[in-house]
Design an enzyme around this catalytic site. Structure first.
Site, PDB file in Angstrom:
ATOM      1  N   GLY A 106       3.420  -4.442  14.089  1.00  0.00           N
ATOM      2  CA  GLY A 106       2.973  -3.572  13.188  1.00  0.00           C
ATOM      3  C   GLY A 106       3.744  -2.073  13.726  1.00  0.00           C
ATOM      4  O   GLY A 106       3.829  -1.853  14.939  1.00  0.00           O
ATOM      5  N   LEU A 111      12.091  -4.401  10.369  1.00  0.00           N
ATOM      6  CA  LEU A 111      12.350  -5.210   9.210  1.00  0.00           C
ATOM      7  C   LEU A 111      13.239  -4.452   8.233  1.00  0.00           C
ATOM      8  O   LEU A 111      14.396  -4.916   7.524  1.00  0.00           O
ATOM      9  CB  LEU A 111      11.269  -5.742   8.545  1.00  0.00           C
ATOM     10  CG  LEU A 111      10.539  -6.674   9.534  1.00  0.00           C
ATOM     11  CD1 LEU A 111       9.225  -6.938   8.874  1.00  0.00           C
ATOM     12  CD2 LEU A 111      11.391  -7.980   9.877  1.00  0.00           C
ATOM     13  N   ASN A 112      13.089  -3.082   8.233  1.00  0.00           N
ATOM     14  CA  ASN A 112      13.877  -2.098   7.449  1.00  0.00           C
ATOM     15  C   ASN A 112      14.031  -0.709   7.992  1.00  0.00           C
ATOM     16  O   ASN A 112      12.789   0.016   8.078  1.00  0.00           O
ATOM     17  CB  ASN A 112      13.108  -2.204   6.136  1.00  0.00           C
ATOM     18  CG  ASN A 112      13.875  -1.005   5.209  1.00  0.00           C
ATOM     19  OD1 ASN A 112      14.358  -0.142   5.272  1.00  0.00           O
ATOM     20  ND2 ASN A 112      14.154  -1.729   3.897  1.00  0.00           N
ATOM     21  N   ILE A 127       0.861  -1.070   0.087  1.00  0.00           N
ATOM     22  CA  ILE A 127       0.120   0.070   0.056  1.00  0.00           C
ATOM     23  C   ILE A 127       0.774   1.211  -0.219  1.00  0.00           C
ATOM     24  O   ILE A 127       0.541   2.273   0.361  1.00  0.00           O
ATOM     25  CB  ILE A 127      -1.175  -0.100   1.413  1.00  0.00           C
ATOM     26  CG1 ILE A 127      -0.315  -0.072   2.551  1.00  0.00           C
ATOM     27  CG2 ILE A 127      -2.207  -1.136   1.058  1.00  0.00           C
ATOM     28  CD1 ILE A 127      -1.372   0.134   3.639  1.00  0.00           C
ATOM     29  N   GLY A 128       2.266   1.017  -0.163  1.00  0.00           N
ATOM     30  CA  GLY A 128       2.953   2.084  -0.251  1.00  0.00           C
ATOM     31  C   GLY A 128       4.021   2.247   0.738  1.00  0.00           C
ATOM     32  O   GLY A 128       5.053   3.084   0.976  1.00  0.00           O
ATOM     33  N   THR A 129       3.919   1.026   1.691  1.00  0.00           N
ATOM     34  CA  THR A 129       4.675   1.170   2.900  1.00  0.00           C
ATOM     35  C   THR A 129       5.904   0.350   2.515  1.00  0.00           C
ATOM     36  O   THR A 129       6.829   0.467   3.453  1.00  0.00           O
ATOM     37  CB  THR A 129       3.766   0.501   3.896  1.00  0.00           C
ATOM     38  OG1 THR A 129       3.375  -0.795   3.410  1.00  0.00           O
ATOM     39  CG2 THR A 129       2.618   1.321   4.552  1.00  0.00           C
ATOM     40  N   GLU A 154       0.389   2.482  12.385  1.00  0.00           N
ATOM     41  CA  GLU A 154      -0.832   3.106  12.917  1.00  0.00           C
ATOM     42  C   GLU A 154      -0.291   3.864  14.373  1.00  0.00           C
ATOM     43  O   GLU A 154      -0.420   4.903  14.926  1.00  0.00           O
ATOM     44  CB  GLU A 154      -1.872   2.436  12.994  1.00  0.00           C
ATOM     45  CG  GLU A 154      -2.372   2.190  11.796  1.00  0.00           C
ATOM     46  CD  GLU A 154      -3.560   1.022  11.892  1.00  0.00           C
ATOM     47  OE1 GLU A 154      -4.714   1.666  11.601  1.00  0.00           O
ATOM     48  OE2 GLU A 154      -3.104  -0.125  11.838  1.00  0.00           O
TER      49      GLU A 154
END
Ligand code: MOS
Length: 727
Positions: A691, A619-620, A456-458, A694
């Site tokens: 996550g 993760l990055n 989604i662009g992430t 958000e």
């Protein structure tokens, strides 16, 4: 789980593997989709908020050269009510429920012809009064949702020696991803292909199939790239179905791009909330009771609840609590989740109220939060799988030089500027769902990963390549990632900040599965240098397999070549483990803001935003930092700028465009200081990732509001903090 070894590609600030494609225009977004004989659809929308259509005059529109069809409630095919989505208004009747409701779709040879014809559609209405004002609307007395109750609220309130009671409001806000909604629909006999801007290709397929009354196998949904979604693209909106209807009607592929102005209202928004918070505490500052009640907007044709009490339930150890989230139905489009739905507006109220309580208790706001730190999940009493909140507080405090802050407001002056510092806690749930993935390793050493999920662009493409490269120990450049297609293995929607944990775990697990296959091949093939070695004595290294001692090795290429197969592959379905259920899973953070307020003009400049987060394994580092900055900008925007303004007489939005709906620009940007506490969480999933997308918008608006209070002595409880509220 592999350990966080320093040479792991996981966590490295790798450039996006699709970055070059994006900046050179090679990445095809939905609206870029090319098709033979493509026709164009344009939506006609209601200019009134409530009533009925009495007449539609189409003659002028139909005369425009190139017009192929005009679909209205008079000729639209009947559709089914989908079970899986918010109710869709699909030209099934002449009733107007909100301004901006789609009332016709014009299809033409060219976008120009369709646009002109759409403007020439004449509509006569019988108007009835619209209800758009939440403040004057009453939530219906009887509502399904029950109050949440913990302990004994009345006893807790009575026990508290110090208390505050305040009302906070947050306005309607629009997602406005850079890429507007778009759909390209085409039929081949009874098969429908949709290129669509969606955060969930599989849920979209299901809703579309149900609505059109066709089997899901007959629908393919493709989203190769998405220019942001922030929640509005988690569900199907009516234009998607209308594009499919239009394509069927004209028997050609149809492209429908939602205009920027049409993004304000009919395709989801964060509903306005009015929240009341009562906090009671002992003289020492221990919370004895919290009552958090709210009413938020929903539309007359759906029921959407903004769960502002989510952070209230988990953030602090408090034995007595009541929360209630009610809605009032208005003549507005359907609200929907927007980045940290519930948590973002809820944490603004909660974290503002905590700041107010700290002042009344004459306690430092960080100290008050530490005093009420929840050692276990306050509701379930389960231990946290990991929780770095305390470290987030201390690191953030150090970075902003919190100890130098004056507790009393309006103490720091720089010429005509008032300087203030504030902080707030951040929290978000950590979710994981079920997902599948396929891995293929080819005889030339190339690796392909396939999963249906959309980026989604992430940076989903990039982190999936990193996970693959890490497990198989191959260079990330040799990994091709294929995403965003219902013909690929099933995955859930990209929501609730769960894609990295969910699909990442599936990619990890499928790579482990193929690795085991390769080990079996290597140890059972007589020609292999690893023949006869025990599988547990072999590891992945340097693009192949090597014995633990390093005495023998074979590359994947040689192994696969010698097997005579063109490719070795695996597919797995990866699920949350029962083991993880023994823990409460939540991410936490702390945000600190420094603001400069012009004492004459009331203008606010956020100078410094510090965010420290504990969100599992990162993760990055580069894409994670970008996400956190994005969330902080969302929060800054929420704190200072964004606000839908309605004309309640007309039942219409006044500022529905990017000129008048205020958003921050580069000049509004503070200095960002984003960091992560290294968190090793062995319980949540096979890659240890929580996550992040958000978490960073929760609490941050309160941190800014609290800083504005510290600067000015003016407590603004109604967002946005526009300059008039400081004069
Ligand atoms: Mo998010 S509101 O779950 O896209």
């Amino acid at each position: 789980m592999k350990t966080n070894s320093s040479n792991s590609i996981i966590g490295k600030p790798l450039d996006r593997i699709d970055g070059i494609l994006k900046v050179t225009g090679q990445a095809r977004y939905t609206a870029d989709t090319k098709q033979q004989k493509l026709a164009y659809a344009v939506l006609v929308q209601s200019t009134i908020g409530s009533g009925t259509i009495t007449e539609l005059k189409l003659a002028a529109a139909e005369k425009v050269p190139g017009v192929l069809a005009i679909i209205t409630h008079n000729n639209a095919p009947k559709v089914q009510k989908p079970k899986t989505s918010n109710p869709l208004l699909l030209l099934q009747d002449n009733i107007i429920r909100h301004a901006g409701q789609n009332i016709a779709v014009v299809v033409a040879d060219s976008l120009q012809a369709a646009t002109l014809a759409a403007q020439l559609v004449e509509v006569a209405y019988k108007e009835t009064p619209s209800k758009t004002d939440l403040a004057s609307a009453q939530a219906p007395a009887k509502q399904e949702d029950k109050d949440y109750v913990r302990g004994d609220l009345a006893a807790g309130l009575a026990q508290g020696k110090i208390s505050i009671q305040q009302q906070y409001t947050t306005p309607t806000e629009f997602h406005n991803p850079m890429e507007p909604f778009a759909t390209v629909a085409s039929w081949e006999n009874d098969r429908l292909t949709l290129y669509d801007t969606t955060q969930g290709v599989f849920p979209t397929r299901k809703t579309v199939a149900e609505t059109l009354g066709i089997p899901v196998e007959k629908v393919q949904v493709i989203t190769h790239y998405l220019g942001g979604g922030f929640g509005c693209k988690l569900v199907v909106w009516s234009h998607v179905i209308l594009a499919a209807m239009a394509s069927k009607e004209v028997n050609r592929p149809v492209k429908l791009v939602v205009q920027r102005r049409q993004m304000f209202g009919p395709v989801g928004f964060r509903p306005m909330t009015i929240q009341k918070l009562t906090l009671a505490a002992s003289r020492e500052g221990r919370l004895t009771a919290i009552e958090h009640t709210s009413v938020s907007e929903t539309s007359v044709f759906n029921q959407f609840v903004e769960s502002v009490d989510e952070p209230t339930k988990v953030m602090y150890a408090c034995p007595n609590m009541r929360t209630s989230v009610k809605t009032a139905a208005l003549n507005i489009g359907a609200p929907i989740w927007m980045r940290a739905p519930g948590d973002a507006p809820g944490s603004f109220a909660l974290e503002s109220a905590i700041d107010e309580l700290a002042e009344k208790l004459e306690l430092d706001p960080v100290e008050l939060r530490l005093l009420n730190f929840a050692k276990v999940h306050p509701e379930s009493k389960l231990p946290w799988s990991s929780n770095s909140l305390k470290e987030c507080y201390s690191r953030g405090a150090e970075k902003i030089n919190w100890s130098a802050r004056k507790a009393k407001p309006r103490q720091v002056l720089d010429g005509k500027y008032l300087i203030g510092t504030g902080m707030a806690a951040a929290t978000h749930g950590t979710y994981r769902s079920t997902a599948s993935a396929i891995v293929e390793i080819f005889a030339n050493g190339h690796v392909t990963i396939k999963a249906g999920t959309q980026d989604i662009g992430t940076g989903t493409y990039t982190i999936m390549a990193q996970i693959t490269a890490d497990v198989l120990q191959v260079p990330p450049e040799t990994v091709t990632v294929e995403l965003g297609d219902t013909n690929l293995p099933p995955t859930p929607l990209s929501g609730g900040s769960m894609t990295a944990a969910t699909v990442g775990s599936a990619v990890h697990d499928v790579c482990m599965a193929v690795l085991n296959k390769l080990k079996t091949m290597a140890t059972t093939d007589k020609k292999s240098p690893l023949f006869g070695v025990a599988a547990h004595d072999i590891e992945a290294s340097g693009g192949g397999l090597v014995t633990s001692g390093g005495s023998a090795s074979i590359s994947y290429r040689d192994l696969i070549k010698s097997s005579g197969q063109p490719v070795v592959s695996a597919q797995v379905e990866s699920k949350p483990t029962p083991e993880a259920e023994a823990y409460a899973k939540q991410s936490f953070g702390a945000q600190f803001a420094k603001v400069r307020v012009d004492s004459e003009l009331g203008t606010i400049k956020v100078e410094h935003l510090v965010g420290v987060y504990g969100a599992g394994r990162i993760l990055n580092a580069k894409t994670a930092r970008s996400q956190m900055i994005g969330g902080l900008i969302f929060a800054l925007s929420m704190a200072l700028f964004e606000e839908a303004i309605f004309d309640h007489q007309l039942g219409r939005l006044i500022n529905g465009d990017l000129e008048q709906y205020h958003l921050p620009v580069h000049a509004d940007m503070p200095e960002f200081d984003v960091s992560f506490v290294e968190e090793h969480d062995p319980h949540i999933n096979s890659i240890g990732a929580k996550g992040i997308g958000e978490l960073c918008i929760t609490g941050a608006a309160a941190a800014i509001a609290n800083a504005v209070y510290n600067a000015t002595g003016i407590r603004v409880r109604d967002l946005p903090i526009s300059l008039d509220k400081l004069l």
